[in-house]
Design an enzyme around this catalytic site. Structure first.
Site, PDB file in Angstrom:
ATOM      1  N   PHE A   1      -2.873  -0.823  10.456  1.00 38.52           N
ATOM      2  CA  PHE A   1      -2.035  -0.251  11.695  1.00 38.52           C
ATOM      3  C   PHE A   1      -0.532   0.204  10.974  1.00 38.52           C
ATOM      4  O   PHE A   1       0.331   0.888  11.548  1.00 38.52           O
ATOM      5  CB  PHE A   1      -1.807  -1.060  12.740  1.00 38.52           C
ATOM      6  CG  PHE A   1      -3.061  -1.215  13.470  1.00 38.52           C
ATOM      7  CD1 PHE A   1      -3.842  -0.234  14.108  1.00 38.52           C
ATOM      8  CD2 PHE A   1      -3.575  -2.474  13.691  1.00 38.52           C
ATOM      9  CE1 PHE A   1      -5.196  -0.355  14.816  1.00 38.52           C
ATOM     10  CE2 PHE A   1      -4.846  -2.552  14.117  1.00 38.52           C
ATOM     11  CZ  PHE A   1      -5.597  -1.759  14.897  1.00 38.52           C
ATOM     12  N   THR A   2      -0.220  -0.536   9.998  1.00 36.73           N
ATOM     13  CA  THR A   2       1.348  -0.359   9.586  1.00 36.73           C
ATOM     14  C   THR A   2       1.561   0.931   9.181  1.00 36.73           C
ATOM     15  O   THR A   2       0.858   1.926   8.491  1.00 36.73           O
ATOM     16  CB  THR A   2       1.412  -1.344   8.136  1.00 36.73           C
ATOM     17  OG1 THR A   2       2.828  -1.413   7.987  1.00 36.73           O
ATOM     18  CG2 THR A   2       0.677  -0.882   6.990  1.00 36.73           C
TER      19      THR A   2
ATOM     20  N   PRO B   1      -4.135  -9.337  12.335  1.00 35.61           N
ATOM     21  CA  PRO B   1      -3.722  -8.603  11.041  1.00 35.61           C
ATOM     22  C   PRO B   1      -3.210  -7.105  11.364  1.00 35.61           C
ATOM     23  O   PRO B   1      -3.904  -6.302  11.877  1.00 35.61           O
ATOM     24  CB  PRO B   1      -4.928  -8.887  10.205  1.00 35.61           C
ATOM     25  CG  PRO B   1      -5.672  -9.875  10.712  1.00 35.61           C
ATOM     26  CD  PRO B   1      -5.441  -9.963  12.000  1.00 35.61           C
ATOM     27  N   CYS B   2      -2.118  -7.047  10.610  1.00 37.38           N
ATOM     28  CA  CYS B   2      -1.787  -5.665  11.017  1.00 37.38           C
ATOM     29  C   CYS B   2      -1.809  -4.597  10.012  1.00 37.38           C
ATOM     30  O   CYS B   2      -1.478  -3.341   9.933  1.00 37.38           O
ATOM     31  CB  CYS B   2      -0.097  -5.686  11.197  1.00 37.38           C
ATOM     32  SG  CYS B   2       0.868  -6.318   9.655  1.00 37.38           S
ATOM     33  N   PHE B   3      -2.582  -4.745   8.748  1.00 38.35           N
ATOM     34  CA  PHE B   3      -2.576  -3.952   7.581  1.00 38.35           C
ATOM     35  C   PHE B   3      -2.878  -2.648   7.981  1.00 38.35           C
ATOM     36  O   PHE B   3      -2.565  -1.696   7.395  1.00 38.35           O
ATOM     37  CB  PHE B   3      -3.377  -4.605   6.594  1.00 38.35           C
ATOM     38  CG  PHE B   3      -3.623  -3.809   5.298  1.00 38.35           C
ATOM     39  CD1 PHE B   3      -2.627  -3.572   4.484  1.00 38.35           C
ATOM     40  CD2 PHE B   3      -4.682  -3.235   5.067  1.00 38.35           C
ATOM     41  CE1 PHE B   3      -2.904  -3.113   3.095  1.00 38.35           C
ATOM     42  CE2 PHE B   3      -4.959  -2.424   4.152  1.00 38.35           C
ATOM     43  CZ  PHE B   3      -4.044  -2.171   3.231  1.00 38.35           C
TER      44      PHE B   3
END
Length: 327
Positions: A84-85, A80-82
């Site tokens: 790091f976005t 999941p990238c949340f």
């Protein structure tokens, strides 16, 4: 490349979502195991990739039943990238509940020790959390991988969307080579190229002509869309009308409830699920089951990998592995 007569490399995937990454790679790799925490996107995975997906917490699997992870040639996944976005100013990086899962991916690799790994995430991991990225790269090197780091924009692979993503590709050092990223064909497609041949979407409770090409005119209503255009700061921040002769802006995990953050180029409606899939380079044989809630349908697309990018990575890695192993 025709692979019917060739033995495919075996593969597994972590954080598999709705399966867009694996779907793009399955021509080149034989996926035998996958994992996803959320049962909703896992239904989509089963329908389009294979029935082998395990629904559950990967950290728990690694800690309590590590033998469940099979030996494979290749491991792929996009944690999941949340956190790091780049557009998430409150992103907690690896300290966040989502961000810490990059280490679950690493621990899975450490257990399986495949010949090659592919890790996908947002560019923000490079731009805003470089120390975390460096720590992850050094950790992969420490367990025996030669690392290649690169970004690929789906727009240069014939996808009608500007979608830049970070990829880590690791090759186990005993194989004796370093991965070389595919060169993009620079085939450019517009929103018109992707969507113009679709018929009008089906209204709710009407016979469906194209799978996942269904629209409701009540959420949002045309009147609210007009109000959005006239007073954008009073409505959903980031909603925009797509342009026929341009590419779509990036489709993210936060595309708005039921996809309403993107509007059709001409019609006063949101983009349908099928149209979003087209903007990810997904062919129409990929169908999201109706048992997946509509909000989760949009979300799994926003969390996915553009299929032509996945396919290019798979083809390139497949060829380089074959070349190395035949020497």
């Amino acid at each position: 490349m025709h692979l019917q007569s060739e033995k495919k490399f075996t593969a597994l995937s972590f954080f598999s979502g709705g399966g867009l990454l694996d779907y793009g790679m399955k021509e080149y790799f034989d996926f035998i195991w996958a994992n996803e925490l959320n049962p909703q996107p896992a239904l989509c995975y089963k329908h389009n990739v294979e029935n082998h997906i395990v629904v559950g917490d990967i950290e728990s699997i690694i800690d309590h039943t590590p033998s469940a992870l099979p030996e494979v040639d290749v491991a792929v996944g996009g944690p999941p990238c949340f956190d790091f976005t780049s557009n998430n100013t409150a992103g907690k990086g690896q300290q966040g509940e989502h961000g810490k899962l990059i280490w679950a991916y690493f621990n899975g690799i450490k257990l399986v020790k495949p010949k090659a790994i592919i890790f996908e995430n947002v560019i923000g991991l490079y731009k805003k959390h470089r120390s975390t990225l460096d720590e992850l790269l050094n950790s992969f090197r420490a367990i025996g991988y030669q690392i290649s780091l690169g970004s690929l924009n789906a727009e240069t692979f014939g996808v009608a969307q500007s979608r830049d993503r970070l990829f880590i590709v690791g090759i186990r050092k005993d194989l004796g080579f370093t991965f070389r990223f595919p060169q993009p064909p620079h085939v450019h497609k517009t929103v018109r190229d992707a969507l113009s041949d679709l018929p009008a979407p089906t209204a709710v409770n009407q016979p469906i002509l194209v799978p996942n090409h269904v629209v409701t005119w009540t959420s949002p209503t045309p009147e609210r869309i007009h109000d959005l255009m006239l007073h954008p700061r009073n409505q959903w921040i980031g909603a925009r009308r797509l342009q026929w002769d341009n590419v779509s802006p990036m489709i993210g995990f936060n595309i708005g409830k039921d996809g309403r953050a993107f509007l059709h180029p001409e019609e006063d409606r949101k983009i349908t699920v099928r149209e979003f899939l087209r903007l990810m380079g997904v062919d129409d044989s990929f169908v999201i089951p109706d048992t997946v809630k509509i909000t989760n349908q949009y979300k799994l697309i926003g969390n996915g990998v553009a299929v032509p990018v996945a396919r290019a990575l798979a083809e390139t890695l497949h060829q380089q592995l074959r070349d190395a192993l035949s020497n």
